[in-house]
Enzyme design. Structure first.
Site, PDB file in Angstrom:
ATOM      1  N   PRO A 194       0.816  -1.206   0.000  1.00 56.31           N
ATOM      2  CA  PRO A 194       0.000   0.000   0.000  1.00 56.31           C
ATOM      3  C   PRO A 194       0.853   1.261   0.000  1.00 56.31           C
ATOM      4  CG  PRO A 194      -0.553  -1.455   1.847  1.00 56.31           C
ATOM      5  CD  PRO A 194       0.704  -1.944   1.241  1.00 56.31           C
ATOM      6  N   GLU A 195       0.580   2.127  -0.929  1.00 56.54           N
ATOM      7  CA  GLU A 195       1.186   3.456  -0.905  1.00 56.54           C
ATOM      8  C   GLU A 195       0.034   4.446  -0.731  1.00 56.54           C
ATOM      9  OE1 GLU A 195       3.977   4.020  -4.120  1.00 56.54           O
ATOM     10  OE2 GLU A 195       4.605   1.940  -4.031  1.00 56.54           O
TER      11      GLU A 195
ATOM     12  N   ARG B 167       2.989 -10.417   7.349  1.00 56.63           N
ATOM     13  CA  ARG B 167       4.429 -10.241   7.567  1.00 56.63           C
ATOM     14  C   ARG B 167       4.793  -9.438   8.805  1.00 56.63           C
ATOM     15  NH1 ARG B 167       6.506  -9.417   1.392  1.00 56.63           N
ATOM     16  NH2 ARG B 167       5.260 -11.109   0.570  1.00 56.63           N
TER      17      ARG B 167
END
Length: 279
Positions: free
Chosen positions: A2-3, A116
């Site tokens: 995600p940016e 993660r």
DNA sequence: AGCTACTCCTGGTAGC
DNA sequence: TGCTACCAGGAGTAGC
């Protein structure tokens, strides 16, 4: 990953589900997610707090708990690589990757899922603790041509690492930096202080265009990261011009896209559209 | 000051 | 089939 555009999409989905809700008990299954706070302190800080607003700052999701005594402060969420925030029924099983959840007063639950474990869900009294050092928003009014010209000259750095630096400009990540550089016809290893006025302007325009187009389409197209809080995948994955397209023809000139490393990161360029040092 | 390397993590994939 | 090895990367940090 995600940016800015993906985070914006998440915020837009979350806002109507959270604003006006009162937070309840929390369950934390992976304490480092809280960024140093204990699960007990986190729970005490947010339990009973009313959600006043849900906003985006750079790649952070800011859940504003207002100034009531019970919940003065903000919950700031960073999705990093694989984080997801979603609102589900309270009996939703945690699954393998849920790291934290917070009960809502409408019978649902806010869940943070992150395979993660890089993502963070931080409670802070003052959001400047986390957001204070961030540079301007690339789509905001502060990102003017004169400011950008000055900033590029002042820093004397390689273009790509500079654009990834959140203290300069906040919200760009690996994908959209590559996309913006390609759109502007600039090489990632170009020196920031040597860009002429036309190129500075082209870069600024490209950054804004690439981000605005991505926001419009809601999600990055990389499915796992592009899911909205409801679990819907984002729209088409054909949007990128260079990112992830090594060996495939440039959409503008047909030259094969080349992949290399810049500052330990995968970097994709069209060698013809973005002339400069060899990668 | 800027640059590089390393760290945190684990799912996915390539190679055997 | 089942193993090993390696890669992805945002951001923080150490060291030069």
């Amino acid at each position: 990953m995600p940016e800015l555009p993906e985070v914006e999409a998440v915020v837009r989905e979350l806002r109507p589900r959270l604003v006006g809700r009162r937070l309840g008990a929390s369950v934390v299954r992976w304490t480092p997610t809280l960024g140093g706070l204990s699960a007990r302190a986190f729970g005490r800080a947010i339990d009973g707090a009313l959600v006043q607003a849900v906003e985006r700052r750079a790649k952070w999701i800011v859940i504003d708990l207002g100034r009531e005594r019970a919940g003065a402060g903000s919950v700031c969420v960073h999705l990093r690589m694989t984080g997801r925030l979603q609102v589900d029924p309270k009996d939703e099983p945690p699954g393998r990757w849920e790291r934290a959840r917070v009960a809502l007063d409408d019978g649902r639950t806010l869940r943070f899922i992150d395979p993660r474990k890089f993502g963070r869900v931080c409670f802070v009294r003052d959001r400047a603790t986390l957001l204070g050092e961030l540079g301007p928003e690339p789509l905001g009014e502060e990102f003017t041509l004169s400011w950008f010209t000055h900033a590029l000259r002042a820093h004397r750095r390689l273009l790509k690492p500079l654009l990834l630096d959140q203290t300069l400009l906040a919200g760009l990540g690996n994908i959209y930096v590559d996309e913006a550089l390609h759109r502007a016809g600039l090489h990632p290893l170009a020196r920031s202080e040597r860009l002429g006025p036309a190129r500075v302007s082209a870069l600024r325009d490209a950054i804004r265009a690439v981000l605005a187009a991505a926001i419009e389409r809601d999600g990055s197209g990389v499915e796992i990261f592009a899911r909205t809080p409801e679990g819907r995948p984002g729209s088409d994955g054909e949007r990128f011009h260079v990112y992830g397209r090594a060996g495939q023809p440039c959409r503008r000139c047909g030259t094969p896209i080349r992949r290399s490393l810049v500052g330990q990161r995968s970097t994709f360029i069209c060698p013809r559209c973005q002339p400069g040092k060899r990668l």
